[in-house]
Design a protein around this motif. Structure first.
Motif, PDB file in Angstrom:
ATOM      1  N   ALA A  15       0.812  -1.109   0.075  1.00  0.00           N
ATOM      2  CA  ALA A  15      -0.183  -0.085   0.082  1.00  0.00           C
ATOM      3  C   ALA A  15       0.938   1.331   0.133  1.00  0.00           C
ATOM      4  CB  ALA A  15      -0.991  -0.052   1.173  1.00  0.00           C
ATOM      5  N   VAL A  16       1.703   1.168   0.804  1.00  0.00           N
ATOM      6  CA  VAL A  16       2.787   2.507   0.856  1.00  0.00           C
ATOM      7  C   VAL A  16       3.483   2.490  -0.564  1.00  0.00           C
ATOM      8  CG1 VAL A  16       4.919   3.215   1.882  1.00  0.00           C
ATOM      9  CG2 VAL A  16       3.286   2.325   3.105  1.00  0.00           C
ATOM     10  N   GLY A  17       4.029   1.619  -1.374  1.00  0.00           N
ATOM     11  CA  GLY A  17       4.500   1.601  -2.347  1.00  0.00           C
ATOM     12  C   GLY A  17       3.645   2.056  -3.462  1.00  0.00           C
ATOM     13  N   GLY A  18       2.328   1.665  -3.557  1.00  0.00           N
ATOM     14  CA  GLY A  18       1.289   2.153  -4.487  1.00  0.00           C
ATOM     15  C   GLY A  18       0.887   3.543  -4.087  1.00  0.00           C
ATOM     16  N   GLY A  19       0.971   3.932  -2.955  1.00  0.00           N
ATOM     17  CA  GLY A  19       0.910   5.345  -2.590  1.00  0.00           C
ATOM     18  C   GLY A  19       1.972   6.205  -3.040  1.00  0.00           C
ATOM     19  N   ALA A  20       3.025   5.773  -3.080  1.00  0.00           N
ATOM     20  CA  ALA A  20       4.178   6.449  -3.598  1.00  0.00           C
ATOM     21  C   ALA A  20       4.027   6.547  -4.913  1.00  0.00           C
ATOM     22  CB  ALA A  20       5.398   5.863  -3.003  1.00  0.00           C
ATOM     23  N   VAL A  21       3.784   5.570  -5.729  1.00  0.00           N
ATOM     24  CA  VAL A  21       3.603   5.673  -7.252  1.00  0.00           C
ATOM     25  C   VAL A  21       2.518   6.532  -7.585  1.00  0.00           C
ATOM     26  CG1 VAL A  21       2.998   4.395  -8.900  1.00  0.00           C
ATOM     27  CG2 VAL A  21       4.632   3.655  -7.582  1.00  0.00           C
ATOM     28  N   ALA A  22       1.490   6.489  -6.924  1.00  0.00           N
ATOM     29  CA  ALA A  22       0.350   7.463  -7.190  1.00  0.00           C
ATOM     30  C   ALA A  22       0.459   8.756  -6.942  1.00  0.00           C
ATOM     31  CB  ALA A  22      -1.068   6.903  -6.609  1.00  0.00           C
ATOM     32  N   LEU A  23       1.135   9.257  -5.923  1.00  0.00           N
ATOM     33  CA  LEU A  23       1.495  10.693  -5.633  1.00  0.00           C
ATOM     34  C   LEU A  23       2.494  11.249  -6.702  1.00  0.00           C
ATOM     35  CD1 LEU A  23       1.913  10.715  -1.823  1.00  0.00           C
ATOM     36  CD2 LEU A  23       0.264  11.796  -3.072  1.00  0.00           C
ATOM     37  N   LYS A  24       3.535  10.354  -7.064  1.00  0.00           N
ATOM     38  CA  LYS A  24       4.390  10.676  -8.104  1.00  0.00           C
ATOM     39  C   LYS A  24       3.627  11.058  -9.379  1.00  0.00           C
ATOM     40  CE  LYS A  24       8.836   9.624 -10.172  1.00  0.00           C
ATOM     41  NZ  LYS A  24       8.342  10.530 -11.200  1.00  0.00           N
ATOM     42  N   LYS A  25       2.738  10.110  -9.565  1.00  0.00           N
ATOM     43  CA  LYS A  25       1.937  10.358 -10.996  1.00  0.00           C
ATOM     44  C   LYS A  25       1.319  11.381 -10.814  1.00  0.00           C
ATOM     45  CE  LYS A  25       3.337   6.871 -13.373  1.00  0.00           C
ATOM     46  NZ  LYS A  25       3.965   6.822 -14.947  1.00  0.00           N
ATOM     47  N   ALA A  26       0.699  11.726  -9.755  1.00  0.00           N
ATOM     48  CA  ALA A  26      -0.352  12.902  -9.618  1.00  0.00           C
ATOM     49  C   ALA A  26       0.560  14.064  -9.806  1.00  0.00           C
ATOM     50  CB  ALA A  26      -0.914  12.773  -8.061  1.00  0.00           C
ATOM     51  N   LYS A  48       3.348  15.843   2.073  1.00  0.00           N
ATOM     52  CA  LYS A  48       2.671  17.116   2.081  1.00  0.00           C
ATOM     53  C   LYS A  48       1.519  16.996   1.114  1.00  0.00           C
ATOM     54  CE  LYS A  48       5.220  21.190   3.861  1.00  0.00           C
ATOM     55  NZ  LYS A  48       5.625  20.409   5.061  1.00  0.00           N
ATOM     56  N   LEU A  49       1.754  16.398  -0.054  1.00  0.00           N
ATOM     57  CA  LEU A  49       0.786  16.267  -1.120  1.00  0.00           C
ATOM     58  C   LEU A  49      -0.249  15.373  -0.413  1.00  0.00           C
ATOM     59  CD1 LEU A  49      -0.452  16.912  -3.904  1.00  0.00           C
ATOM     60  CD2 LEU A  49       0.892  15.243  -4.801  1.00  0.00           C
ATOM     61  N   LEU A  50      -0.155  14.372   0.120  1.00  0.00           N
ATOM     62  CA  LEU A  50      -1.323  13.680   0.787  1.00  0.00           C
ATOM     63  C   LEU A  50      -2.107  14.387   1.775  1.00  0.00           C
ATOM     64  CD1 LEU A  50      -2.485  10.754   0.608  1.00  0.00           C
ATOM     65  CD2 LEU A  50      -0.988  10.044   2.353  1.00  0.00           C
ATOM     66  N   ILE A  51      -1.273  15.033   2.572  1.00  0.00           N
ATOM     67  CA  ILE A  51      -1.800  15.733   3.668  1.00  0.00           C
ATOM     68  C   ILE A  51      -2.912  16.863   2.971  1.00  0.00           C
ATOM     69  CG2 ILE A  51      -1.564  17.344   5.474  1.00  0.00           C
ATOM     70  CD1 ILE A  51      -0.792  14.760   6.394  1.00  0.00           C
ATOM     71  N   ALA A  52      -2.220  17.611   1.874  1.00  0.00           N
ATOM     72  CA  ALA A  52      -3.245  18.662   1.442  1.00  0.00           C
ATOM     73  C   ALA A  52      -4.613  18.055   0.713  1.00  0.00           C
ATOM     74  CB  ALA A  52      -2.529  19.462   0.254  1.00  0.00           C
ATOM     75  N   LEU A  53      -4.248  16.880   0.049  1.00  0.00           N
ATOM     76  CA  LEU A  53      -5.319  16.095  -0.277  1.00  0.00           C
ATOM     77  C   LEU A  53      -6.299  15.762   0.736  1.00  0.00           C
ATOM     78  CD1 LEU A  53      -4.265  13.368  -3.097  1.00  0.00           C
ATOM     79  CD2 LEU A  53      -6.046  15.342  -3.249  1.00  0.00           C
ATOM     80  N   LEU A  54      -5.927  15.235   1.813  1.00  0.00           N
ATOM     81  CA  LEU A  54      -6.747  14.872   2.787  1.00  0.00           C
ATOM     82  C   LEU A  54      -7.541  15.999   3.430  1.00  0.00           C
ATOM     83  CD1 LEU A  54      -4.516  12.172   4.475  1.00  0.00           C
ATOM     84  CD2 LEU A  54      -6.718  11.481   3.694  1.00  0.00           C
ATOM     85  N   GLY A  88      -7.024   7.567  -9.984  1.00  0.00           N
ATOM     86  CA  GLY A  88      -8.232   6.836  -9.334  1.00  0.00           C
ATOM     87  C   GLY A  88      -7.798   6.108  -8.255  1.00  0.00           C
ATOM     88  N   SER A  89      -6.525   5.554  -8.220  1.00  0.00           N
ATOM     89  CA  SER A  89      -5.948   4.705  -6.989  1.00  0.00           C
ATOM     90  C   SER A  89      -5.876   5.942  -5.719  1.00  0.00           C
ATOM     91  CB  SER A  89      -4.740   3.891  -7.504  1.00  0.00           C
ATOM     92  OG  SER A  89      -4.265   3.286  -6.132  1.00  0.00           O
ATOM     93  N   LEU A  90      -5.222   6.999  -6.109  1.00  0.00           N
ATOM     94  CA  LEU A  90      -5.024   7.887  -5.147  1.00  0.00           C
ATOM     95  C   LEU A  90      -6.372   8.417  -4.657  1.00  0.00           C
ATOM     96  CD1 LEU A  90      -2.678   9.541  -3.757  1.00  0.00           C
ATOM     97  CD2 LEU A  90      -3.107  11.245  -5.583  1.00  0.00           C
TER      98      LEU A  90
END
Lengths: 222, 252
Positions: free
Chosen positions: A20-31, B147-153, A83-85
């Motif tokens: 999940a952390v890996g998936g989150g990192a990939v999704a955030l980078k893509k975002a 930070k981006l995740l926090i901003a989104l949340l 979508g995943s993010l």
């Protein structure tokens, strides 16, 4: 399908947590790449939308009801990464604010719904898009099929996790979970198709994974 | 406007409410991890965790009835496991209950998941009803969540209220037109509602973004930050980590 704390053993929790952390990192980078930091409001409104849409219960049969998951819809409207993010954001808020889904099971819930649900739906949608001719009917059919699979696949990995953790016997939990969700998946497919159809009629530019036939230009959204 | 169910008691005033969010996040998370990893052979450690949480609840002055109602979220999962009990064949003897045969192994699993999930849910509810969500997010940001995740949340949280209002209005309109929601084909109405909700949400997002740009938004969110992690916060975090851990080690 939100697994609470205490239902998974340490191995499953840690393994799904790492994915999940890996998936989150990939999704955030893509975002960041696809949208840059400035488009936070749009993604956040999509997450709030999925969250609010999940509050609408729908009838399954007789008195029982289920609710919309939105994994396939998010994958088709926003593409797999965003979508995943968006689904991850929804799951984190549900876990922190509503205790819906446990904190030590958050990794597993993200894995099931935001990773398997969203990417699974997208892969099926993508393959169908390659195989089928273009057009509204085909688009909506592949939407329906991928929505059904997103639910069934998520339920399958959820059942597998429970079985591996020794919480439920594999021989009964897998058919039970998959069976029930095969039914729920039909409603998910129905709703996803209606939503995709309406969005296509009103704002086709908002469907990031679909370009209609003909030379309609896709409007870039701020 | 009816969404009191969202972090309703987070703005009360008590020593627990005043504590730094980081202390509470670390404390409650470690309590949950320790609880989940405790072997279920004994009941005493779980009783002790429960008493610790009850004491914190008393300090926080959050109504116990509210917490108990919220704890119901885990019931469907517990019931699901309970249904499978007769199928367990993992020793531990078996018990007869009318025509059913319950396996001892299954009952152990049921006790295991019920105790752990209820205590964990109790902890999360206590955390979320003594810390407002924006504060919780600030705490998470200090704990190095991207930070981006926090901003989104935080944006999502901001708009959840607006969209939940929207859903409630739409639901009221639907129900006043005689929608029963008993059959599969009535799901189409839900589809239209969700589609409308999406279009409205997305277009609202575009408007909000435009408005933010007009006010000089450049992707960063600046807030006034006055948080201190004092000796009191440290003590709270320490106690929440140390007490469960001690209980856990002594009952091994």
């Amino acid at each position: 399908m939100h697994i609470p704390d205490g239902f998974l053993n340490a191995g499953v929790s840690v393994a799904t947590g790492v994915v999940a952390v890996g998936g989150g990192a990939v999704a955030l980078k893509k975002a960041r790449d696809e949208l840059d930091d400035k488009s936070v409001p749009m993604l956040a409104l999509c997450a709030a939308f999925i969250f609010a849409a999940q509050m609408l219960n729908f009838p399954i049969a007789g008195g029982t009801s289920g609710h919309f998951l939105g994994a396939a819809l998010a994958a088709i409207l926003l593409g797999p990464y965003l979508g995943s993010l968006v689904l991850m954001v929804v799951l984190i808020i549900q876990a922190l604010l509503f205790a819906d889904g446990g904190l030590t099971a958050l990794g597993a819930n993200i894995f099931n719904m935001a990773i398997v649900g969203v990417y699974g739906a997208y892969v099926i949608y993508y393959l169908l898009k390659k195989a089928l001719p273009r057009g509204r009917t085909w688009f909506l059919s592949s939407t329906a099929i991928s929505a059904w699979f997103s639910i069934v696949l998520a339920a399958l990995v959820c059942a597998l996790e429970l079985a591996i953790s020794g919480t439920s016997p594999a021989g009964t939990v897998i058919p039970a979970m998959v069976g029930i969700h095969a039914l729920i998946g039909i409603v998910e497919a129905l709703i996803t198709v209606v939503v995709a159809g309406v969005v296509m009629a009103a704002r086709p530019d908002l469907i990031r994974t679909y370009q209609p036939a003909g030379n309609l230009t896709v409007r870039e959204v701020a | 406007m009816q969404h009191g169910f969202l972090d309703r008691y987070a703005n009360l005033d008590s020593p627990l409410h005043r504590a730094d969010a980081r202390a509470k996040i670390v404390g409650f998370l470690s309590l949950i991890i320790v609880c989940v990893s405790t072997p279920s052979r004994y009941w005493q450690p779980f009783a002790a965790y429960f008493l610790l949480l009850l004491a914190l609840l008393a300090i926080s002055r959050v109504p116990i009835l509210y917490v108990m109602k919220r704890m119901a979220v885990v019931l469907p999962f517990i019931l699901m496991v309970a249904i499978f009990i007769p199928f367990f064949k993992r020793g531990g003897g078996s018990y007869n209950l009318g025509p059913l045969t319950l396996s001892g192994g299954g009952l152990m699993v049921l006790w295991n998941v019920s105790a752990k999930s209820l205590i964990s849910v109790f902890s999360v509810i206590l955390l979320s009803s003594t810390t407002s969500f924006p504060e919780l997010l600030k705490g998470l940001e200090r704990l190095k969540v991207p930070k981006l995740l926090i901003a989104l949340l935080s944006f999502t949280y901001r708009y959840v209220f607006v969209l939940v209002d929207e859903v409630q209005r739409m639901r009221r309109a639907r129900d006043s037109r005689g929608w029963k929601g008993r059959w599969l084909w009535e799901g189409k109405v839900i589809g239209h509602m969700i589609a409308t909700l999406f279009l409205r949400s997305y277009e609202r997002g575009e408007r909000v973004y435009g408005a933010m740009l007009a006010r000089g938004y450049d992707g960063r969110i600046r807030t006034l930050e006055i948080t201190t992690f004092g000796i009191y916060d440290f003590a709270l975090a320490f106690l929440l980590v140390a007490i469960p851990l001690t209980i856990r080690l002594f009952t091994g």
